[in-house]
Design an enzyme around this catalytic site. Structure first.
Site, PDB file in Angstrom:
ATOM      1  N   LYS A 191     -30.927  39.171 -11.039  1.00 29.93           N
ATOM      2  CA  LYS A 191     -30.654  38.233 -12.131  1.00 29.93           C
ATOM      3  C   LYS A 191     -31.044  38.796 -13.487  1.00 29.93           C
ATOM      4  O   LYS A 191     -30.573  38.332 -14.519  1.00 29.93           O
ATOM      5  CB  LYS A 191     -31.341  36.913 -11.842  1.00 29.93           C
ATOM      6  CG  LYS A 191     -30.680  36.239 -10.639  1.00 29.93           C
ATOM      7  CD  LYS A 191     -31.296  34.929 -10.283  1.00 29.93           C
ATOM      8  CE  LYS A 191     -30.551  34.260  -9.146  1.00 29.93           C
ATOM      9  NZ  LYS A 191     -30.859  34.873  -7.835  1.00 29.93           N
TER      10      LYS A 191
HETATM   11  C1  LIG Z   1     -30.108  34.663  -6.724  1.00 33.92           C
HETATM   12  C2  LIG Z   1     -30.255  35.642  -5.628  1.00 33.92           C
HETATM   13  C3  LIG Z   1     -29.279  35.760  -4.630  1.00 33.92           C
HETATM   14  C4  LIG Z   1     -28.068  34.857  -4.565  1.00 33.92           C
HETATM   15  O1  LIG Z   1     -27.180  35.105  -5.624  1.00 33.92           O
HETATM   16  P1  LIG Z   1     -26.097  33.986  -6.043  1.00 33.92           P
HETATM   17  O2  LIG Z   1     -25.475  34.522  -7.281  1.00 33.92           O
HETATM   18  O3  LIG Z   1     -26.888  32.729  -6.293  1.00 33.92           O
HETATM   19  O4  LIG Z   1     -25.154  33.838  -4.911  1.00 33.92           O
HETATM   20  C5  LIG Z   1     -29.449  36.748  -3.676  1.00 33.92           C
HETATM   21  N1  LIG Z   1     -30.530  37.541  -3.669  1.00 33.92           N
HETATM   22  C6  LIG Z   1     -31.491  37.448  -4.607  1.00 33.92           C
HETATM   23  C7  LIG Z   1     -32.676  38.342  -4.534  1.00 33.92           C
HETATM   24  C8  LIG Z   1     -31.394  36.507  -5.625  1.00 33.92           C
HETATM   25  O5  LIG Z   1     -32.346  36.418  -6.549  1.00 33.92           O
END
Ligand SMILES: *Cc1c(COP(=O)(O)O)cnc(C)c1O
Length: 478
Positions: free
Chosen positions: A107
């Site tokens: 993110k």
């Molecule tokens: C947020 C997250 C996900 C999922 O991603 P989405 O975009 O919500 O589908 C998977 N792995 C990690 C480590 C995350 O932080």
């Protein structure tokens, strides 16, 4: 580039307005009226930040291009490698290493950039007000949003995380952030409860003097920076002569809110030769069932798993996929049904379109542990539980095409699970676990993670979902 709502009942807006609104006023999510197509041959010779600038200019063509370029250049400085997103082998698969940002999860790629995008968008509409960022987090969004917005002039930020489920390190990464514009609260319940409560606040935005905005992946400012790494890592593999230009690949993505895999879908629609997208879930496998049957049903037990950022029963960005692939006005009906009875069924034409590209797989907790152990012992890779879900799903798919796997977090964010998988003793103190994992693996933990475990906790409050709105309105008082 102008934007419409997935529900088709909100005004068409510019990208600046779509970034500032977050959610469309009819409750839908914004999508571009045309999907940008990328000139891969041109992009091939560029660096990651140059590719990012070029791709983002296509989506945000009403934003100041010089400011956008500077925003990208500032954001990438927070990564610990000049590759930004290295792509490296793991057995016969390729890992997109998305964990090199300030909070060691994917993110960061978007959230290091989002404050810049919001500032540039505000400049575009001559808005000099303070923006209040509200974020519901299943673990990683909160810390990445705080890393982006803490101390940033012109922003207040409130983060709400579920009281159960997230790892100790994930919690410390949020509760230790000390800045005057930051507030972090635990919410009684799970992520869906927190996300729903925040959505309700947006429905009452008129009660607030300060404009509200979101750092969740409902915001296009979150989504499009994620398209960049699917384009860029493909080109890196072409430059490394692993792929020839135009050669098809498959991509496996550990999926929660469907944001990351939707970004991969946009890369595919933009011309990156991705054949199959593997939507990997944990035991909360709403999406696997949906892709198999066309029936979405959130009425089921919620499981707290070792991959908490995927413990989600309502995947917001799926609405964008339904709209992108031709759902049209039916999307409105389905979302109303989801809201009212927790389930809906799409028509078979749309289901077949989805199945032509998407394969859904779900992975048990035992398979997660076995996959971490196998990656470590056989392929000498230390991976986190989310990445393990995607890798296990990828390994179920014998394919003649090269397989790219989104590696979404550092294993040091989840040291207890990783130690357990490697048959090592697990301590009740995550600082001990982290050190132990470093010692046995010889891999160095990102320094910011270690620092957050030692820092004093400054945010201690827990709220029930119904208290969020009052908590926020209190800040409005002079
Ligand atoms: C947020 C997250 C996900 C999922 O991603 P989405 O975009 O919500 O589908 C998977 N792995 C990690 C480590 C995350 O932080």
């Amino acid at each position: 580039m102008n934007y419409r709502s997935t529900r088709l009942t909100a005004p068409i807006v510019t990208s600046a307005q779509a970034i500032l609104n977050g959610l469309a006023p009819d409750g839908g999510l914004y999508l571009p009226l045309q999907i940008p197509h990328f000139d891969l041959t041109y992009l091939q010779a560029l660096s990651y930040p140059q590719r990012a600038t070029h791709i983002l200019q296509a989506y945000f063509d009403d934003l100041d291009p010089v400011a956008l370029k500077e925003g990208v250049e500032t954001a990438v400085k927070r990564f610990d490698t000049s590759a930004i997103v290295p792509v490296t082998p793991c057995g016969s698969q390729w890992l997109l290493e998305l964990d090199h940002g300030p909070t060691a999860a994917f993110k960061d790629v978007a959230l290091t950039l989002l404050p810049h995008l919001l500032r540039i968008a505000k400049a575009a509409v001559h808005d000099d007000s303070v923006t209040h960022i509200l974020t519901a987090t299943s673990g990683d969004t909160g810390s990445a949003a705080l890393a982006g917005f803490a101390g940033e002039e012109g922003f207040l930020i409130d983060v709400f995380y579920p009281s159960e489920g997230i790892s100790t390190i994930q919690r410390c990464q949020m509760t230790t952030v000390n800045a005057p514009n930051v507030s972090v609260s635990a919410i009684h319940g799970n992520f869906d409860d927190a996300q729903n409560a925040v959505k309700k606040v947006f429905e009452q935005a008129h009660r607030f003097r300060t404009p509200l905005s979101s750092a969740n992946s409902i915001n296009i400012g979150r989504l499009f920076p994620q398209v960049v790494y699917y384009v860029s890592t493909y080109l890196d593999l072409v430059n490394a002569k692993v792929l020839s230009m135009g050669q098809s690949v498959d991509v496996a993505v550990p999926t929660g809110n469907f944001g990351n895999i939707l970004a991969a879908t946009l890369a595919k629609l933009g011309g990156v030769p991705i054949e199959k997208l593997i939507c990997a879930s944990n035991t909360n496998h709403v999406l696997t069932d949906f892709i198999a049957t066309g029936h979405y049903d959130r009425n089921r037990p919620f499981h707290v798993t070792s991959s908490p950022s995927m413990d989600i029963l309502v995947s917001s960005n799926l609405e964008r996929l339904l709209s992108l692939l031709g759902g049209g006005e039916r999307v409105n009906t389905w979302m109303k049904e989801l809201n009212e009875k927790g389930s809906y069924t799409i028509d078979s034409d749309l289901l077949h379109t989805i199945q032509a590209t998407f394969d859904g797989e779900w992975i048990t907790e035992d398979e997660v542990l076995m996959t971490i152990a196998k990656a470590y012992h056989t392929d000498h890779r230390l991976i986190d539980p989310h990445t393990a879900v995607a890798l296990a799903a990828a390994q179920r798919h014998p394919s003649s095409r090269p397989m790219l796997v989104a590696s979404t977090a550092s294993p040091f964010k989840f040291p207890a699970t990783v130690l357990h998988a490697l048959n090592q003793p697990v301590d009740s103190d995550d600082a001990v676990n982290l050190h132990r994992l470093e010692t046995i693996s010889g891999v160095e933990c990102p320094s910011a993670l270690k620092a957050s475990l030692k820092a004093p906790i400054v945010h201690t409050q827990t709220l029930s979902p119904s208290e969020i709105i009052e908590h926020l309105l209190r800040k409005e008082k002079p």
